[in-house]
Design an enzyme around this catalytic site. Sequence first.
Site, PDB file in Angstrom:
ATOM      1  N   ASN A 272      41.884  41.047  28.554  1.00 54.01           N
ATOM      2  CA  ASN A 272      41.062  39.929  28.168  1.00 54.01           C
ATOM      3  C   ASN A 272      41.927  39.519  26.772  1.00 54.01           C
ATOM      4  O   ASN A 272      41.451  40.267  25.806  1.00 54.01           O
ATOM      5  CB  ASN A 272      39.736  40.143  28.117  1.00 54.01           C
ATOM      6  CG  ASN A 272      38.935  38.902  27.435  1.00 54.01           C
ATOM      7  OD1 ASN A 272      39.595  37.971  27.051  1.00 54.01           O
ATOM      8  ND2 ASN A 272      37.493  39.295  27.417  1.00 54.01           N
TER       9      ASN A 272
ATOM     10  N   LYS B 106      41.261  37.194  24.765  1.00 54.11           N
ATOM     11  CA  LYS B 106      40.171  36.463  24.016  1.00 54.11           C
ATOM     12  C   LYS B 106      41.036  35.455  23.006  1.00 54.11           C
ATOM     13  O   LYS B 106      41.976  34.796  23.615  1.00 54.11           O
ATOM     14  CB  LYS B 106      39.368  37.446  23.119  1.00 54.11           C
ATOM     15  CG  LYS B 106      38.912  38.752  23.860  1.00 54.11           C
ATOM     16  CD  LYS B 106      37.646  39.680  22.868  1.00 54.11           C
ATOM     17  CE  LYS B 106      37.253  40.377  23.947  1.00 54.11           C
ATOM     18  NZ  LYS B 106      36.371  41.445  23.297  1.00 54.11           N
TER      19      LYS B 106
ATOM     20  N   HIS C  39      31.024  36.839  30.034  1.00 53.44           N
ATOM     21  CA  HIS C  39      31.511  37.884  29.169  1.00 53.44           C
ATOM     22  C   HIS C  39      30.290  38.076  27.951  1.00 53.44           C
ATOM     23  O   HIS C  39      29.709  36.757  27.550  1.00 53.44           O
ATOM     24  CB  HIS C  39      32.796  37.417  28.453  1.00 53.44           C
ATOM     25  CG  HIS C  39      33.437  38.604  27.335  1.00 53.44           C
ATOM     26  ND1 HIS C  39      32.868  38.657  26.473  1.00 53.44           N
ATOM     27  CD2 HIS C  39      34.164  39.705  27.820  1.00 53.44           C
ATOM     28  CE1 HIS C  39      33.679  39.680  25.826  1.00 53.44           C
ATOM     29  NE2 HIS C  39      34.425  40.254  26.884  1.00 53.44           N
TER      30      HIS C  39
ATOM     31  N   GLU D 104      30.396  38.080  24.875  1.00 53.63           N
ATOM     32  CA  GLU D 104      30.707  37.250  23.918  1.00 53.63           C
ATOM     33  C   GLU D 104      30.113  35.863  24.233  1.00 53.63           C
ATOM     34  O   GLU D 104      29.841  35.017  23.397  1.00 53.63           O
ATOM     35  CB  GLU D 104      32.138  36.871  23.374  1.00 53.63           C
ATOM     36  CG  GLU D 104      32.531  38.254  22.503  1.00 53.63           C
ATOM     37  CD  GLU D 104      33.769  38.950  22.774  1.00 53.63           C
ATOM     38  OE1 GLU D 104      34.890  38.174  23.224  1.00 53.63           O
ATOM     39  OE2 GLU D 104      33.957  40.371  22.466  1.00 53.63           O
TER      40      GLU D 104
ATOM     41  N   GLU E  46      30.530  45.923  31.147  1.00 50.37           N
ATOM     42  CA  GLU E  46      30.623  46.182  29.795  1.00 50.37           C
ATOM     43  C   GLU E  46      29.695  46.230  28.890  1.00 50.37           C
ATOM     44  O   GLU E  46      29.098  45.123  28.490  1.00 50.37           O
ATOM     45  CB  GLU E  46      31.459  44.837  29.482  1.00 50.37           C
ATOM     46  CG  GLU E  46      32.843  44.413  30.541  1.00 50.37           C
ATOM     47  CD  GLU E  46      33.727  43.494  29.541  1.00 50.37           C
ATOM     48  OE1 GLU E  46      34.839  44.168  29.287  1.00 50.37           O
ATOM     49  OE2 GLU E  46      33.492  42.377  29.407  1.00 50.37           O
TER      50      GLU E  46
ATOM     51  N   GLY F 120      34.897  46.161  21.427  1.00 51.77           N
ATOM     52  CA  GLY F 120      35.482  46.179  20.559  1.00 51.77           C
ATOM     53  C   GLY F 120      35.014  46.859  19.156  1.00 51.77           C
ATOM     54  O   GLY F 120      35.420  46.876  18.077  1.00 51.77           O
TER      55      GLY F 120
ATOM     56  N   SER G 283      36.098  49.074  24.976  1.00 52.49           N
ATOM     57  CA  SER G 283      37.170  49.996  24.291  1.00 52.49           C
ATOM     58  C   SER G 283      38.015  50.989  25.103  1.00 52.49           C
ATOM     59  O   SER G 283      38.030  52.127  24.842  1.00 52.49           O
ATOM     60  CB  SER G 283      36.333  50.757  22.951  1.00 52.49           C
ATOM     61  OG  SER G 283      35.671  49.807  22.252  1.00 52.49           O
TER      62      SER G 283
HETATM   63  P1  PGA Z   1      37.554  45.778  23.992  1.00 57.06           P
HETATM   64  O1  PGA Z   1      37.053  44.418  24.877  1.00 57.06           O
HETATM   65  O2  PGA Z   1      38.507  46.331  25.003  1.00 57.06           O
HETATM   66  O3  PGA Z   1      38.287  45.309  22.760  1.00 57.06           O
HETATM   67  O4  PGA Z   1      36.517  46.622  23.491  1.00 57.06           O
HETATM   68  C1  PGA Z   1      36.566  44.560  26.198  1.00 57.06           C
HETATM   69  C2  PGA Z   1      36.267  43.079  26.623  1.00 57.06           C
HETATM   70  O5  PGA Z   1      35.535  42.485  25.874  1.00 57.06           O
HETATM   71  O6  PGA Z   1      36.358  42.708  27.612  1.00 57.06           O
END
Ligand code: PGA
Length: 249
Positions: free
Chosen positions: A12, A14, A96, A98, A166, A172, A212
């Site tokens: 992803n 982003k 997601h 976000e 997730e 993140g 992460s």
């Molecule tokens: P991250 O994000 O690996 O940076 O924690 C995962 C995601 O948002 O799908």
Amino acid sequence: MANPRRFFVGGNWKMNGNKKELGDLIKSLNGAALDPKTEVVCGAPAIYIQYAREMLDPKIGVSAQNCYKVAKGAFTGEISPAMIKDCGANWVILGHSERRHVFGESDELISQKVEHALSENLGVIACIGEKLDEREAGITEQVVFQQTKAIAARVKDWEHVVLAYEPVWAIGTGKTATPQQAQEVHHTLRDWVKKNVSEDVANSLRIIYGGSVTGANCKELASQPDVDGFLVGGASLKPEFINIINARQ
Ligand code: PGA
């Protein structure tokens, strides 16, 4: 019985990168020895979907990171599954954290998007996960069951759905769920699917973990029986993404 589920690793990206940076990343992916048993899909920013599709080796899939719930119309700024397919991508990430927590998307809207994307023959990476206060309050199961229930209500055929667990506190933040925490939630989710959808779907549905994931922690997570892959944010932009793809090797 052998595990029938093909390992799935989504990147992803982003809202990161530009043509130069993503082009370099794509070249390194195209040139790497990737485990052929892993299905790999890269989630590109909408404006780079076509670019990613043209540059990436055909064995690597391309995903959008979001889409709207109808085919076309007066929805300024939105993109539709039909447009995503027209640009050569076959997947979309929906729900997601976000989208849920920065942009306020509800379970209802997400489920409508999932339904429409599937009806347009896009694969869907449907994301769920609890926030830190919810985990601390002991309501993780309740939260992820509720999110899954909303999605399941509008899914008729699960073949093209991947469920991404997730935990929001792990995204993140550098704080990964332990392999045991991930396995525990994945197992209860599979059990929920078994009871509320069917045993066949429960056995075949890929439930992937995100939050992460790194080259350093992927192998132990991937060894858990109900962890069928990953959705990777930060590390999907780095060379270690290749190690994550190869986590089961
Ligand atoms: P991250 O994000 O690996 O940076 O924690 C995962 C995601 O948002 O799908």
